[in-house]
Design an enzyme around this catalytic site. Structure first.
Site, mmCIF file in Angstrom:
data_model
loop_
_atom_site.group_PDB
_atom_site.id
_atom_site.type_symbol
_atom_site.label_atom_id
_atom_site.label_comp_id
_atom_site.label_asym_id
_atom_site.label_seq_id
_atom_site.Cartn_x
_atom_site.Cartn_y
_atom_site.Cartn_z
ATOM 1 N N ASP A 56 0.828 -1.219 0.000
ATOM 2 C CA ASP A 56 0.000 0.000 0.000
ATOM 3 C C ASP A 56 0.858 1.263 0.000
ATOM 4 O O ASP A 56 1.965 1.275 0.529
ATOM 5 C CB ASP A 56 -0.898 -0.028 1.242
ATOM 6 C CG ASP A 56 -2.039 0.971 1.134
ATOM 7 O OD1 ASP A 56 -2.283 1.492 0.024
ATOM 8 O OD2 ASP A 56 -2.670 1.241 2.159
ATOM 9 N N ASN A 60 -10.346 -3.077 -6.828
ATOM 10 C CA ASN A 60 -9.435 -2.159 -7.541
ATOM 11 C C ASN A 60 -9.862 -1.840 -8.981
ATOM 12 O O ASN A 60 -9.365 -0.888 -9.581
ATOM 13 C CB ASN A 60 -7.996 -2.693 -7.550
ATOM 14 C CG ASN A 60 -7.291 -2.563 -6.217
ATOM 15 O OD1 ASN A 60 -6.390 -3.332 -5.906
ATOM 16 N ND2 ASN A 60 -7.699 -1.594 -5.402
#
Ligand code: FPP
Length: 244
Positions: free
Chosen positions: A21, A69
């Site tokens: 991340d 995503n």
């Protein structure tokens, strides 16, 4: 890092999960488009994957693309897909080297919806590394933990429908056996950089007793030393699995 300089540990996790991340923020901080952060993040993925393998970690799972995503801007999704293409090609080019290291590549996630050319390359990579098992490298693509559990439950429901299994006889081991990670140890340690403290639908079933380690470092800046820090923290964790 030179092999002779590799640190030693009193205890190593067998399986480490990593949520990569902070790529977008890394790019933003530099006034760059988000995809540049993913390019750097993919370099970190290679570096940490290799380092973890050298340290002797048996199984690694990298969260590369979640089922959610797809909601990102199309140019960002395309940039990530292109990074997969590049890496998958590299796996084929570096076949001999990976064979020597005993790397087995495995993709976890829902394969429907993945571009056909990438899917073919994924299958090819799994085929050419299938006989190895020194290091299992799981790459989570179009992955969601809840979706994975649902998939397992549906597989079992099919056996119930066919009369091969009674609902009352369903066990946790059966659910486990239909997960994408069937046969692998549960993650002992989950690493999340970038200052977020969430699981984000990653290995939900498997992380029931995982240790978590967080860091403020953004994934593209994550170093081998940061990885060692996480492993040092793990060395001192007292795992009780619900006992005393
Ligand atoms: C999360 O950071 C990262 C992703 C959604 C993509 C991760 C993908 C890669 C690192 C490429 C992987 C490549 C291979 C070859 C496996 P974010 O964009 O959510 O960061 P932010 O929270 O700072 O916006």
């Amino acid at each position: 890092m030179d092999k002779k300089d590799l640190p030693e540990f009193s205890v190593l996790p067998r399986h480490v999960g990593i949520i990569m991340d902070g790529n977008g923020r890394w790019a933003k901080k530099r006034g760059l488009p988000r995809y540049k952060g993913h390019i750097e993040g993919a370099k970190t993925f290679r570096k940490i994957g290799e380092f973890a393998g050298d340290l002797g970690i048996e199984c690694l799972t990298f969260y590369a693309f979640s089922t959610e995503n797809w909601k990102r801007p199309p140019e960002e999704v395309k940039a990530i897909m292109d990074l997969f293409r590049e890496y998958l090609k590299e796996l084929d080019d570096r076949k001999a080297e990976n064979e020597e290291k005993g790397i087995k590549v495995n993709f976890i996630g829902d394969r429907t919806g993945i571009p056909k050319d990438i899917l073919a390359m994924m299958k090819h990579s799994e085929r050419i590394t299938a006989k190895k098992d020194h290091v299992i490298l799981n790459i989570a693509i179009n992955y969601g933990g809840r979706q994975e559990i649902l998939h397992s439950v549906k597989e079992l429901a099919k056996d119930v429908e066919k009369g091969k299994l009674k609902a009352k006889d369903i066990t946790m081991d059966m659910i486990d056996a239909h997960l994408y990670t069937a046969g692998m140890p549960d993650p002992d340690l989950i690493i999340r950089p970038s200052g977020e403290y969430r699981i984000s639908n990653f290995l939900l079933w498997q992380s029931a007793y995982s240790e978590f380690w967080y860091s403020d470092v953004l994934w593209p800046d994550f170093t081998e030393e940061n990885f060692v820090e996480a492993l040092r923290a793990y060395e001192h964790r007292n795992r009780r699995f619900g006992g005393v």
